[in-house]
Scaffold this motif. Structure first.
Motif, PDB file in Angstrom:
ATOM      1  N   ILE A   6       0.861  -1.186   0.000  1.00 32.16           N
ATOM      2  CA  ILE A   6       0.000   0.000   0.000  1.00 32.16           C
ATOM      3  C   ILE A   6       0.892   1.229   0.000  1.00 32.16           C
ATOM      4  CG2 ILE A   6      -1.792   1.274   1.225  1.00 32.16           C
ATOM      5  CD1 ILE A   6      -2.633  -1.435   2.482  1.00 32.16           C
ATOM      6  N   ALA A  57      -4.199   9.844  -4.044  1.00 32.28           N
ATOM      7  CA  ALA A  57      -4.803   8.510  -4.035  1.00 32.28           C
ATOM      8  C   ALA A  57      -3.936   7.573  -3.215  1.00 32.28           C
ATOM      9  CB  ALA A  57      -4.938   7.975  -5.460  1.00 32.28           C
ATOM     10  N   ILE A  58      -4.491   6.413  -2.960  1.00 31.16           N
ATOM     11  CA  ILE A  58      -3.748   5.312  -2.364  1.00 31.16           C
ATOM     12  C   ILE A  58      -3.637   4.245  -3.443  1.00 31.16           C
ATOM     13  CG2 ILE A  58      -3.896   3.415  -0.708  1.00 31.16           C
ATOM     14  CD1 ILE A  58      -5.182   5.369   1.202  1.00 31.16           C
ATOM     15  N   ALA A  94      -2.709   0.373  -4.091  1.00 31.82           N
ATOM     16  CA  ALA A  94      -2.534  -0.918  -3.421  1.00 31.82           C
ATOM     17  C   ALA A  94      -2.267  -1.968  -4.492  1.00 31.82           C
ATOM     18  CB  ALA A  94      -3.782  -1.278  -2.619  1.00 31.82           C
ATOM     19  N   ILE A 151      -6.256  -1.574   3.466  1.00 31.85           N
ATOM     20  CA  ILE A 151      -6.434  -0.430   2.559  1.00 31.85           C
ATOM     21  C   ILE A 151      -7.351   0.598   3.215  1.00 31.85           C
ATOM     22  CG2 ILE A 151      -7.418   0.305   0.351  1.00 31.85           C
ATOM     23  CD1 ILE A 151      -6.580  -2.568  -0.676  1.00 31.85           C
ATOM     24  N   ALA A 197      -6.419   4.384   4.151  1.00 33.18           N
ATOM     25  CA  ALA A 197      -7.235   5.475   3.616  1.00 33.18           C
ATOM     26  C   ALA A 197      -7.767   6.357   4.737  1.00 33.18           C
ATOM     27  CB  ALA A 197      -8.385   4.898   2.785  1.00 33.18           C
ATOM     28  N   CYS A 238      -8.296   9.653   2.628  1.00 35.80           N
ATOM     29  CA  CYS A 238      -8.249   9.550   1.168  1.00 35.80           C
ATOM     30  C   CYS A 238      -9.250   8.519   0.648  1.00 35.80           C
ATOM     31  CB  CYS A 238      -6.832   9.161   0.736  1.00 35.80           C
ATOM     32  SG  CYS A 238      -6.649   9.081  -1.047  1.00 35.80           S
ATOM     33  N   TRP A 291      -8.770   5.237  -4.522  1.00 38.09           N
ATOM     34  CA  TRP A 291      -7.917   4.053  -4.417  1.00 38.09           C
ATOM     35  C   TRP A 291      -7.714   3.421  -5.784  1.00 38.09           C
ATOM     36  CZ3 TRP A 291     -11.354   1.100  -0.374  1.00 38.09           C
ATOM     37  CH2 TRP A 291     -11.552   1.904   0.752  1.00 38.09           C
ATOM     38  N   LEU A 319      -6.494  -0.130  -7.051  1.00 43.29           N
ATOM     39  CA  LEU A 319      -6.202  -1.493  -6.617  1.00 43.29           C
ATOM     40  C   LEU A 319      -5.670  -2.271  -7.814  1.00 43.29           C
ATOM     41  CD1 LEU A 319      -9.284  -2.238  -4.345  1.00 43.29           C
ATOM     42  CD2 LEU A 319      -7.189  -0.992  -3.822  1.00 43.29           C
ATOM     43  N   ILE A 360     -12.979   3.701  -6.460  1.00 40.94           N
ATOM     44  CA  ILE A 360     -12.045   2.584  -6.483  1.00 40.94           C
ATOM     45  C   ILE A 360     -11.832   2.159  -7.929  1.00 40.94           C
ATOM     46  CG2 ILE A 360     -11.529   0.255  -5.674  1.00 40.94           C
ATOM     47  CD1 ILE A 360     -13.591   0.739  -3.405  1.00 40.94           C
TER      48      ILE A 360
END
Length: 134
Positions: A8, A16-17, A19, A37, A41, A46, A49, A51, A86
Motif C-alpha cells: 500500500i 490517491a492510495i 494498493a 487499505i 485510507a 483519502c 484508491w 487497486l 475505487i
C-alpha cells in the motif's frame, strides 16, 4: 506498507492510495488486505484508491463476493468528504475474460453512486488515475 501479499503506497500527488497485490492470496488475505487499505485510507482521509490486481489471480467465491457486497462496501458511504472511488487495474487478458463470474466483475457491478462509492475496471494505469482524479 506490505502485508497480506499487498503493498500500500500513499500518492499525495494524485491524491490517491495505490494498493498492489504482489502474489497469489487466499480469501482471508484478501479480506485482511481490504481492511488494511481502508485503515490506510482513513489515516490519510483519502477516498481515491487504485487497486492493482495484475499480479494475482481471482479469488472467486460466493462468500467473498457476499462479504464485499454486504460487509465491506457498506463501510464506505460518508466516510470521507467525497464518495469513494475505487479503480481496479487488471490485465487485458483478464478483461477479455471478464464476462465470466469473478470477484472483480461482481465488485465492479456493485457500483452504487447513490450509496457513496464508485468502482470501475481499467487495463491502463494512466486512464485509471485520470478517472480517480475526476
Amino acid at each position: 506498507m506490505s502485508n497480506f501479499g499487498l503493498e500500500i503506497t500513499p500518492r499525495p500527488d494524485l491524491p490517491a492510495i495505490v494498493a498492489r497485490w504482489q502474489r497469489e492470496i487466499t480469501a482471508p488475505e484478501l479480506q485482511a488486505g481490504y481492511q488494511a487499505i481502508l485503515a490506510a485510507a482513513d489515516a490519510l482521509g483519502c477516498g481515491r484508491w487504485l487497486l492493482d490486481l495484475r499480479r494475482r489471480d481471482e479469488v472467486v467465491s460466493a462468500e467473498i463476493n457476499q462479504w464485499v457486497e454486504t460487509e465491506f462496501f457498506p463501510l464506505l458511504p460518508g466516510r470521507y468528504a467525497a464518495p469513494v472511488r475505487i479503480a481496479f487495474l487488471i490485465s487485458p487478458l483478464r478483461a477479455a475474460r471478464q464476462s465470466q463470474a469473478s470477484s472483480v466483475a461482481a465488485i465492479s457491478a456493485a457500483t452504487r453512486p447513490e450509496h457513496g462509492y464508485h468502482t470501475k475496471i481499467f487495463t491502463e494505469e494512466a486512464t485509471a488515475y485520470q478517472w480517480l482524479g475526476a
